[in-house]
Design a protein around this motif. Structure first.
Motif, PDB file in Angstrom:
ATOM      1  N   VAL A   1      -3.177   2.429   9.273  1.00  0.00           N
ATOM      2  CA  VAL A   1      -1.939   2.919   8.657  1.00  0.00           C
ATOM      3  C   VAL A   1      -0.733   2.383   9.433  1.00  0.00           C
TER       4      VAL A   1
ATOM      5  N   THR B   1       2.182  -0.040   7.711  1.00  0.00           N
ATOM      6  CA  THR B   1       3.585   0.353   7.581  1.00  0.00           C
ATOM      7  C   THR B   1       4.510  -0.574   8.361  1.00  0.00           C
TER       8      THR B   1
ATOM      9  N   SER C   1       5.792  -6.854   7.382  1.00  0.00           N
ATOM     10  CA  SER C   1       7.020  -7.365   6.765  1.00  0.00           C
ATOM     11  C   SER C   1       6.618  -8.402   5.724  1.00  0.00           C
TER      12      SER C   1
ATOM     13  N   THR D   1       5.431  -6.522  -4.056  1.00  0.00           N
ATOM     14  CA  THR D   1       4.956  -5.522  -4.998  1.00  0.00           C
ATOM     15  C   THR D   1       3.635  -5.980  -5.601  1.00  0.00           C
TER      16      THR D   1
ATOM     17  N   TYR E   1       1.038  -2.067  -2.620  1.00  0.00           N
ATOM     18  CA  TYR E   1       2.461  -1.947  -2.317  1.00  0.00           C
ATOM     19  C   TYR E   1       3.223  -1.728  -3.605  1.00  0.00           C
ATOM     20  N   SER E   2       4.028  -0.662  -3.648  1.00  0.00           N
ATOM     21  CA  SER E   2       4.721  -0.270  -4.876  1.00  0.00           C
ATOM     22  C   SER E   2       6.184  -0.679  -4.896  1.00  0.00           C
TER      23      SER E   2
ATOM     24  N   GLY F   1       8.276  -0.063  -2.371  1.00  0.00           N
ATOM     25  CA  GLY F   1       8.951   0.690  -1.323  1.00  0.00           C
ATOM     26  C   GLY F   1       8.009   1.100  -0.218  1.00  0.00           C
ATOM     27  N   SER F   2       6.731   1.208  -0.562  1.00  0.00           N
ATOM     28  CA  SER F   2       5.720   1.601   0.418  1.00  0.00           C
ATOM     29  C   SER F   2       4.335   1.315  -0.157  1.00  0.00           C
ATOM     30  N   PHE F   3       3.341   1.386   0.715  1.00  0.00           N
ATOM     31  CA  PHE F   3       1.961   1.269   0.258  1.00  0.00           C
ATOM     32  C   PHE F   3       1.506   2.614  -0.284  1.00  0.00           C
ATOM     33  N   LYS F   4       0.857   2.607  -1.430  1.00  0.00           N
ATOM     34  CA  LYS F   4       0.323   3.818  -2.051  1.00  0.00           C
ATOM     35  C   LYS F   4      -1.194   3.787  -1.976  1.00  0.00           C
ATOM     36  N   ARG F   5      -1.761   4.911  -1.565  1.00  0.00           N
ATOM     37  CA  ARG F   5      -3.202   5.037  -1.365  1.00  0.00           C
ATOM     38  C   ARG F   5      -3.963   5.036  -2.675  1.00  0.00           C
TER      39      ARG F   5
END
Length: 84
Positions: A38, A42, A45, A49, A68-69, A71-75
């Motif tokens: 994790v 996070t 760089s 998407t 990656y959505s 804005g962040s990685f989604k589980r």
């Protein structure tokens, strides 16, 4: 200047890019995703998407996939063991 790009190893085709932009790896053995924790994920760089990674400790300490959505990685939680 051909309609496809073929990747070969030891004279065996393992992947093909088609004119439709599809990367077909069905002739290969499998696909191995990059493995991150994790904290590593996070800190990445230059992510894009739709980028898919394997997170070794990402679902309450258990492995999961993440996408990656923008804005962040989604589980993406992994389910039960495969069986017949």
């Amino acid at each position: 200047d051909t309609s496809t790009i073929v990747f070969s190893v030891a004279e065996s085709n393992v992947g093909t890019f088609t004119t439709a932009g599809v990367f077909n790896i069905s002739a290969g053995h499998s696909l191995q995703l990059p493995v991150y924790t994790v904290a590593n994920a996070t800190a990445l760089s230059n992510v894009a998407t739709g980028q898919l990674i394997y997170v070794s400790n990402g679902d309450g300490g258990n492995p999961c996939l993440a996408v990656y959505s923008g804005g962040s990685f989604k589980r993406i939680a992994l389910g039960a063991t495969i069986s017949t």
